[in-house]
Design an enzyme around this catalytic site. Structure first.
Site, mmCIF file in Angstrom:
data_model
loop_
_atom_site.group_PDB
_atom_site.id
_atom_site.type_symbol
_atom_site.label_atom_id
_atom_site.label_comp_id
_atom_site.label_asym_id
_atom_site.label_seq_id
_atom_site.Cartn_x
_atom_site.Cartn_y
_atom_site.Cartn_z
ATOM 1 C CB CYS A 97 -0.985 -0.055 1.170
ATOM 2 S SG CYS A 97 -2.397 1.029 0.939
ATOM 3 N NE ARG A 131 -9.126 5.358 3.808
ATOM 4 C CZ ARG A 131 -7.902 5.859 3.645
ATOM 5 N NH1 ARG A 131 -7.738 7.132 3.399
ATOM 6 N NH2 ARG A 131 -6.843 5.085 3.716
ATOM 7 C CG HIS A 193 -2.925 -3.290 4.598
ATOM 8 N ND1 HIS A 193 -1.731 -2.770 4.982
ATOM 9 C CD2 HIS A 193 -3.549 -2.313 3.884
ATOM 10 C CE1 HIS A 193 -1.624 -1.523 4.543
ATOM 11 N NE2 HIS A 193 -2.711 -1.221 3.865
HETATM 12 N N1 GLN Z 1 -2.142 6.738 2.594
HETATM 13 C C1 GLN Z 1 -2.287 5.907 1.430
HETATM 14 C C2 GLN Z 1 -3.687 5.922 0.891
HETATM 15 O O1 GLN Z 1 -4.609 6.217 1.606
HETATM 16 C C3 GLN Z 1 -1.846 4.490 1.761
HETATM 17 C C4 GLN Z 1 -2.755 3.809 2.741
HETATM 18 C C5 GLN Z 1 -2.263 2.483 3.220
HETATM 19 O O2 GLN Z 1 -1.062 2.231 3.264
HETATM 20 N N2 GLN Z 1 -3.177 1.639 3.664
HETATM 21 O O3 GLN Z 1 -3.889 5.586 -0.254
#
Ligand code: GLN
Length: 241
Positions: A97, A131, A193
């Protein structure tokens, strides 16, 4: 007594880049190596600290908040030459990520901050107001992988950049392409993740075998009993998004 030289894992910015259980990937790699008789040394890469890249067998970097990515970016860019050389030499790398995004061209956050990357992947990421959150399942050359994603960044691969896999459930790189992650030689980037490696032992062993091949020409790994790991993956794959 074990006279083997330790396998060295470089852990990029463990303080800033470690969310949603990503530390479990280091534990999975360490255990799977130790169960096969290899000692392991995990060396953290910290902002401003010198680091000996010549000794490294595996590189790992986890996810992070936008603020964490911003915080590490100058230091990471400063290490770009060494990391690109290591990637070109076929060293196995797993980036999740936030680190995946910065192993590409860079990440423009939803509030317009540009965080540069180190160009190992030909992939650019732009933050969006929606998101992408939930369980994710992808098909790859390492089999079906399962994990959990939570990111605002939408990643677009340039022509010629191979994805890690195809999305079966979830968003992956972005909601429309059907592509997940990126792979260049043995460097892998992914949004999974969870952490990804404990539930996806084939991917963990791919990284380990690649490291041992590069180190000493080893052709295959002694198998482990993955009954529990595969049972966990089966449950996770069956979960709704
Ligand atoms: N901050 C980045 C995003 O929101 C990565 C997030 C993450 O590593 N889960 O895309």
């Amino acid at each position: 007594m074990n006279a083997r030289k330790p396998i060295v894992i470089a852990h990029l910015y463990p303080r800033e880049m470690n969310i949603y259980g990503d530390l479990g990937n280091i534990i999975a790699l360490t255990k799977r190596l130790q169960w096969r008789g290899y000692p392991v040394e995990v060396r953290p890469v910290e902002i401003g600290q010198p680091f000996d890249w010549d000794a490294v067998d595996i590189v790992f970097g986890g996810g992070g908040q936008d603020a964490g990515q911003y915080h590490i970016s100058d230091d990471l860019v400063g290490r770009g030459t060494e990391l690109r050389a290591l990637a070109a030499d076929g060293a196995p790398m797993l980036t999740i990520c936030g680190t995946y995004q910065l192993f590409g061209r860079g990440f423009t956050t939803v509030d317009g901050r540009e965080i540069p990357g180190i160009d190992i992947f030909r992939a650019s990421t732009i933050g969006s107001s929606v998101r992408m959150i939930g369980n994710i399942v992808i098909d790859t050359t390492f089999g079906r992988l399962v994990g959990f994603e939570n990111h605002s960044g939408q990643t677009i691969l340039e022509p010629g950049q191979a994805p890690l896999g195809r999305v079966r459930k979830g968003a992956g790189n972005n909601p429309t392409s059907g592509q997940e992650g990126a792979i260049t030689q043995a460097a892998i980037g992914t949004y999974l993740h969870g952490p990804i490696l404990p539930k996806n032992p084939a991917l963990a062993d791919h990284l380990i075998l690649t490291a041992l091949k590069r180190r000493n020409g080893m052709a295959e790994l002694p198998p482990l009993n993955d009954r529990l790991e595969l049972a966990a993956a089966k449950v996770a794959i069956g979960r709704p998004r």
